[in-house]
Design a protein around this motif. Structure first.
Motif, mmCIF file in Angstrom:
data_model
loop_
_atom_site.group_PDB
_atom_site.id
_atom_site.type_symbol
_atom_site.label_atom_id
_atom_site.label_comp_id
_atom_site.label_asym_id
_atom_site.label_seq_id
_atom_site.Cartn_x
_atom_site.Cartn_y
_atom_site.Cartn_z
ATOM 1 N N LYS A 130 0.810 -1.208 0.000
ATOM 2 C CA LYS A 130 0.000 0.000 0.000
ATOM 3 C C LYS A 130 0.851 1.268 0.000
ATOM 4 O O LYS A 130 0.532 2.244 -0.658
ATOM 5 C CB LYS A 130 -0.920 -0.021 1.223
ATOM 6 N N VAL A 131 1.974 1.233 0.707
ATOM 7 C CA VAL A 131 2.819 2.419 0.833
ATOM 8 C C VAL A 131 3.869 2.502 -0.265
ATOM 9 O O VAL A 131 4.311 3.585 -0.634
ATOM 10 C CB VAL A 131 3.517 2.418 2.221
ATOM 11 N N THR A 132 4.270 1.379 -0.851
ATOM 12 C CA THR A 132 5.452 1.346 -1.718
ATOM 13 C C THR A 132 5.174 0.957 -3.163
ATOM 14 O O THR A 132 6.055 0.470 -3.845
ATOM 15 C CB THR A 132 6.502 0.380 -1.136
ATOM 16 N N ASP A 133 3.980 1.173 -3.659
ATOM 17 C CA ASP A 133 3.658 0.761 -5.023
ATOM 18 C C ASP A 133 4.401 1.528 -6.113
ATOM 19 O O ASP A 133 4.393 1.114 -7.257
ATOM 20 C CB ASP A 133 2.151 0.869 -5.277
ATOM 21 N N GLN A 134 5.065 2.613 -5.783
ATOM 22 C CA GLN A 134 5.735 3.404 -6.813
ATOM 23 C C GLN A 134 6.815 2.608 -7.544
ATOM 24 O O GLN A 134 7.135 2.903 -8.677
ATOM 25 C CB GLN A 134 6.321 4.692 -6.231
ATOM 26 N N HIS A 135 7.347 1.570 -6.938
ATOM 27 C CA HIS A 135 8.420 0.797 -7.560
ATOM 28 C C HIS A 135 7.910 -0.212 -8.586
ATOM 29 O O HIS A 135 8.687 -0.737 -9.374
ATOM 30 C CB HIS A 135 9.241 0.064 -6.496
ATOM 31 N N VAL A 136 6.625 -0.489 -8.592
ATOM 32 C CA VAL A 136 6.081 -1.496 -9.500
ATOM 33 C C VAL A 136 6.297 -1.087 -10.949
ATOM 34 O O VAL A 136 6.728 -1.897 -11.772
ATOM 35 C CB VAL A 136 4.591 -1.763 -9.204
ATOM 36 N N PHE A 137 6.033 0.166 -11.283
ATOM 37 C CA PHE A 137 6.187 0.607 -12.673
ATOM 38 C C PHE A 137 7.646 0.557 -13.116
ATOM 39 O O PHE A 137 7.944 0.151 -14.242
ATOM 40 C CB PHE A 137 5.600 2.007 -12.864
ATOM 41 N N GLU A 138 8.567 0.936 -12.225
ATOM 42 C CA GLU A 138 9.992 0.832 -12.550
ATOM 43 C C GLU A 138 10.375 -0.624 -12.812
ATOM 44 O O GLU A 138 11.141 -0.917 -13.728
ATOM 45 C CB GLU A 138 10.832 1.385 -11.401
ATOM 46 N N SER A 139 9.836 -1.525 -12.011
ATOM 47 C CA SER A 139 10.142 -2.948 -12.163
ATOM 48 C C SER A 139 9.586 -3.502 -13.461
ATOM 49 O O SER A 139 10.233 -4.301 -14.135
ATOM 50 C CB SER A 139 9.573 -3.731 -10.981
ATOM 51 N N LEU A 140 8.386 -3.084 -13.821
ATOM 52 C CA LEU A 140 7.806 -3.539 -15.085
ATOM 53 C C LEU A 140 8.594 -2.992 -16.271
ATOM 54 O O LEU A 140 8.769 -3.690 -17.279
ATOM 55 C CB LEU A 140 6.336 -3.149 -15.163
ATOM 56 N N ASP A 141 9.104 -1.762 -16.148
ATOM 57 C CA ASP A 141 9.977 -1.213 -17.194
ATOM 58 C C ASP A 141 11.244 -2.053 -17.327
ATOM 59 O O ASP A 141 11.705 -2.336 -18.432
ATOM 60 C CB ASP A 141 10.348 0.241 -16.892
ATOM 61 N N TRP A 142 11.842 -2.444 -16.184
ATOM 62 C CA TRP A 142 13.029 -3.302 -16.206
ATOM 63 C C TRP A 142 12.707 -4.614 -16.906
ATOM 64 O O TRP A 142 13.462 -5.080 -17.764
ATOM 65 C CB TRP A 142 13.522 -3.577 -14.779
ATOM 66 N N LEU A 143 11.565 -5.216 -16.544
ATOM 67 C CA LEU A 143 11.185 -6.500 -17.125
ATOM 68 C C LEU A 143 10.982 -6.385 -18.634
ATOM 69 O O LEU A 143 11.466 -7.222 -19.398
ATOM 70 C CB LEU A 143 9.900 -6.999 -16.449
ATOM 71 N N ALA A 144 10.326 -5.315 -19.060
ATOM 72 C CA ALA A 144 10.126 -5.099 -20.493
ATOM 73 C C ALA A 144 11.471 -4.919 -21.201
ATOM 74 O O ALA A 144 11.673 -5.426 -22.304
ATOM 75 C CB ALA A 144 9.249 -3.875 -20.722
ATOM 76 N N GLY A 145 12.400 -4.238 -20.545
ATOM 77 C CA GLY A 145 13.736 -4.054 -21.125
ATOM 78 C C GLY A 145 14.478 -5.365 -21.287
ATOM 79 O O GLY A 145 15.188 -5.576 -22.276
ATOM 80 N N THR A 146 14.309 -6.286 -20.342
ATOM 81 C CA THR A 146 14.991 -7.583 -20.473
ATOM 82 C C THR A 146 14.420 -8.372 -21.636
ATOM 83 O O THR A 146 15.141 -9.119 -22.291
ATOM 84 C CB THR A 146 14.901 -8.427 -19.190
ATOM 85 N N MET A 147 13.140 -8.196 -21.902
ATOM 86 C CA MET A 147 12.531 -8.915 -23.026
ATOM 87 C C MET A 147 12.974 -8.299 -24.346
ATOM 88 O O MET A 147 13.158 -8.998 -25.329
ATOM 89 C CB MET A 147 11.010 -8.914 -22.895
ATOM 90 N N ASN A 148 13.163 -6.984 -24.378
ATOM 91 C CA ASN A 148 13.628 -6.325 -25.595
ATOM 92 C C ASN A 148 15.066 -6.692 -25.933
ATOM 93 O O ASN A 148 15.470 -6.644 -27.084
ATOM 94 C CB ASN A 148 13.515 -4.800 -25.464
ATOM 95 N N ASP A 149 15.853 -7.067 -24.910
ATOM 96 C CA ASP A 149 17.259 -7.415 -25.108
ATOM 97 C C ASP A 149 17.427 -8.811 -25.701
ATOM 98 O O ASP A 149 18.531 -9.183 -26.069
ATOM 99 C CB ASP A 149 18.022 -7.338 -23.786
ATOM 100 N N LYS A 150 16.362 -9.588 -25.765
ATOM 101 C CA LYS A 150 16.488 -10.992 -26.230
ATOM 102 C C LYS A 150 16.259 -11.117 -27.701
ATOM 103 O O LYS A 150 15.704 -10.355 -28.365
ATOM 104 C CB LYS A 150 15.512 -11.868 -25.458
#
Length: 112
Positions: A92-112
Motif C-alpha cells: 500500500k505504501v510502496t507501489d511506486q516501484h512497481v512501474f519501474e520494475s515492469l519497465d526493467w522486465l520489459a527491457g529484459t525482453m527487448n534485449d532478447k
C-alpha cells in the motif's frame, strides 16, 4: 495454496516465456521455502531458462514484513545471474516501484 496454483497454471500454459512475475508475501516467512522451491523449478525448466524473473515482495508496508535482502537470501536468488532477476517492494505504501520494475522486465525482453 497460491504457489501450487501458480505452478499448475504455468504447466498448462504455453512455455518459452520471456519473463515471469512471482509475488511473495513478505510478511509470511513460513512460506519462503515453498516460494523458493517453485521459483527454482521454474528457473531450472529448460523452456524457461532464458526467462527473466521479477519478484514482487508484497506487504512491505507491514511492520512484520521481512526486508528485501532477507527475502533474496531465503529465496536463494543470488545463485542466478543478476541480469535475470529483480526483486521489488510492493504494498500500500510502496507501489511506486512497481512501474519501474515492469519497465526493467520489459527491457529484459527487448534485449532478447
Amino acid at each position: 495454496n497460491q504457489c501450487s496454483l501458480q505452478l499448475n497454471m504455468c504447466k498448462s500454459a504455453p512455455m518459452n516465456h520471456e519473463a515471469f512475475i512471482f509475488m511473495v508475501d513478505s510478511s509470511d516467512p513460513a512460506k519462503f521455502s515453498e516460494a523458493r522451491s517453485q521459483i527454482h523449478k521454474l528457473m531450472r525448466n529448460n523452456e524457461m531458462r532464458d526467462a527473466s524473473l521479477l519478484v514482487l515482495a508484497n506487504k512491505q508496508g507491514l511492520p512484520t514484513s521481512e526486508p528485501l535482502d532477507k527475502i533474496v537470501e531465503e529465496l536463494q536468488l543470488s545463485q542466478w545471474p543478476s541480469n535475470k532477476w529483480r526483486i521489488e517492494s510492493t504494498g500500500k505504501v510502496t507501489d511506486q516501484h512497481v512501474f519501474e520494475s515492469l519497465d526493467w522486465l520489459a527491457g529484459t525482453m527487448n534485449d532478447k
